[in-house]
Motif scaffolding. Structure first.
Motif, PDB file in Angstrom:
ATOM      1  N   VAL A  97       0.846  -1.198   0.000  1.00  0.00           N
ATOM      2  CA  VAL A  97       0.000   0.000   0.000  1.00  0.00           C
ATOM      3  C   VAL A  97       0.881   1.248   0.000  1.00  0.00           C
ATOM      4  CG1 VAL A  97      -1.797   1.269   1.226  1.00  0.00           C
ATOM      5  CG2 VAL A  97      -1.821  -1.234   1.220  1.00  0.00           C
ATOM      6  N   ALA A  98       1.944   1.233   0.810  1.00  0.00           N
ATOM      7  CA  ALA A  98       2.867   2.371   0.859  1.00  0.00           C
ATOM      8  C   ALA A  98       3.497   2.605  -0.519  1.00  0.00           C
ATOM      9  CB  ALA A  98       3.941   2.133   1.914  1.00  0.00           C
ATOM     10  N   ASN A  99       3.860   1.528  -1.193  1.00  0.00           N
ATOM     11  CA  ASN A  99       4.451   1.658  -2.529  1.00  0.00           C
ATOM     12  C   ASN A  99       3.436   2.207  -3.524  1.00  0.00           C
ATOM     13  OD1 ASN A  99       6.916   0.706  -1.684  1.00  0.00           O
ATOM     14  ND2 ASN A  99       6.482  -1.414  -2.260  1.00  0.00           N
ATOM     15  N   GLU A 100       2.211   1.741  -3.422  1.00  0.00           N
ATOM     16  CA  GLU A 100       1.156   2.203  -4.324  1.00  0.00           C
ATOM     17  C   GLU A 100       0.987   3.726  -4.212  1.00  0.00           C
ATOM     18  OE1 GLU A 100      -3.667   1.784  -4.476  1.00  0.00           O
ATOM     19  OE2 GLU A 100      -2.525   0.093  -3.679  1.00  0.00           O
ATOM     20  N   TYR A 101       1.131   4.248  -2.990  1.00  0.00           N
ATOM     21  CA  TYR A 101       0.988   5.684  -2.763  1.00  0.00           C
ATOM     22  C   TYR A 101       2.337   6.416  -2.813  1.00  0.00           C
ATOM     23  CZ  TYR A 101      -3.924   5.290  -1.620  1.00  0.00           C
ATOM     24  OH  TYR A 101      -5.281   5.085  -1.687  1.00  0.00           O
ATOM     25  N   GLN A 102       3.377   5.693  -3.190  1.00  0.00           N
ATOM     26  CA  GLN A 102       4.724   6.264  -3.348  1.00  0.00           C
ATOM     27  C   GLN A 102       5.179   7.002  -2.088  1.00  0.00           C
ATOM     28  OE1 GLN A 102       4.266   8.541  -6.967  1.00  0.00           O
ATOM     29  NE2 GLN A 102       4.610   6.737  -8.222  1.00  0.00           N
ATOM     30  N   VAL A 103       4.982   6.345  -0.948  1.00  0.00           N
ATOM     31  CA  VAL A 103       5.397   6.919   0.324  1.00  0.00           C
ATOM     32  C   VAL A 103       6.905   6.722   0.480  1.00  0.00           C
ATOM     33  CG1 VAL A 103       5.175   6.720   2.837  1.00  0.00           C
ATOM     34  CG2 VAL A 103       3.155   6.535   1.363  1.00  0.00           C
ATOM     35  N   ARG A 104       7.611   7.839   0.650  1.00  0.00           N
ATOM     36  CA  ARG A 104       9.070   7.797   0.765  1.00  0.00           C
ATOM     37  C   ARG A 104       9.563   8.257   2.131  1.00  0.00           C
ATOM     38  NH1 ARG A 104       8.379   4.848  -2.555  1.00  0.00           N
ATOM     39  NH2 ARG A 104       8.555   5.054  -4.798  1.00  0.00           N
ATOM     40  N   SER A 105       8.763   9.050   2.831  1.00  0.00           N
ATOM     41  CA  SER A 105       9.143   9.450   4.184  1.00  0.00           C
ATOM     42  C   SER A 105       7.911   9.514   5.059  1.00  0.00           C
ATOM     43  CB  SER A 105       9.904  10.773   4.211  1.00  0.00           C
ATOM     44  OG  SER A 105       9.477  11.652   3.238  1.00  0.00           O
ATOM     45  N   LEU A 106       8.150   9.521   6.352  1.00  0.00           N
ATOM     46  CA  LEU A 106       7.060   9.429   7.320  1.00  0.00           C
ATOM     47  C   LEU A 106       7.076  10.628   8.254  1.00  0.00           C
ATOM     48  CD1 LEU A 106       7.436   5.666   8.234  1.00  0.00           C
ATOM     49  CD2 LEU A 106       5.823   6.680   6.633  1.00  0.00           C
ATOM     50  N   PRO A 107       5.922  11.039   8.772  1.00  0.00           N
ATOM     51  CA  PRO A 107       4.620  10.559   8.320  1.00  0.00           C
ATOM     52  C   PRO A 107       4.239  11.145   6.968  1.00  0.00           C
ATOM     53  CG  PRO A 107       4.345  12.300   9.949  1.00  0.00           C
ATOM     54  CD  PRO A 107       5.813  12.035   9.836  1.00  0.00           C
ATOM     55  N   THR A 108       3.462  10.402   6.209  1.00  0.00           N
ATOM     56  CA  THR A 108       2.833  10.918   4.989  1.00  0.00           C
ATOM     57  C   THR A 108       1.333  10.801   5.180  1.00  0.00           C
ATOM     58  OG1 THR A 108       4.665  10.358   3.513  1.00  0.00           O
ATOM     59  CG2 THR A 108       2.492  10.550   2.509  1.00  0.00           C
ATOM     60  N   LEU A 109       0.629  11.893   4.902  1.00  0.00           N
ATOM     61  CA  LEU A 109      -0.830  11.913   5.014  1.00  0.00           C
ATOM     62  C   LEU A 109      -1.406  12.153   3.634  1.00  0.00           C
ATOM     63  CD1 LEU A 109      -1.056  14.210   8.156  1.00  0.00           C
ATOM     64  CD2 LEU A 109      -1.155  11.735   8.091  1.00  0.00           C
ATOM     65  N   VAL A 110      -2.378  11.331   3.252  1.00  0.00           N
ATOM     66  CA  VAL A 110      -3.007  11.451   1.943  1.00  0.00           C
ATOM     67  C   VAL A 110      -4.508  11.658   2.144  1.00  0.00           C
ATOM     68  CG1 VAL A 110      -3.487  10.287  -0.243  1.00  0.00           C
ATOM     69  CG2 VAL A 110      -1.261   9.985   0.866  1.00  0.00           C
TER      70      VAL A 110
END
Length: 88
Positions: A46-59
């Motif tokens: 899921v993180a890859n699908e949303y291209q999360v590279r750093s935390l926290p990420t809020l979408v």
């Protein structure tokens, strides 16, 4: 219009712990918004699908897709603006 706020976090992430109380307050004040916590260690796909590279990420998403994304600790005002935009 359904609105979702996805919170990408990890248990070891210090800034994520700073973000938590802000999100808990928002969740109380925005009962129509679906708040989802995504543990990136457990849900890497899921993180890859949303291209999360750093935390926290809020979408923030609505039926049309991603409305806004925030990287790093995000203040309540900015999140509320995005939620209002998503609901419009």
């Amino acid at each position: 219009m359904s609105v979702t706020l996805k919170d990408f976090y990890a248990d070891w992430c210090g800034p994520c712990k700073t973000q938590d109380p802000i999100l808990e307050e928002l969740e109380e004040d925005w009962p129509d918004v679906d708040f989802e916590k995504v543990n990136v260690d457990e849900e890497q796909d899921v993180a890859n699908e949303y291209q999360v590279r750093s935390l926290p990420t809020l979408v923030v998403e609505n039926d049309d897709g991603v409305v806004e994304r925030f990287v790093g600790v995000t203040q309540r005002d900015d999140l509320e603006d995005a939620l209002q935009t998503a609901e419009a």
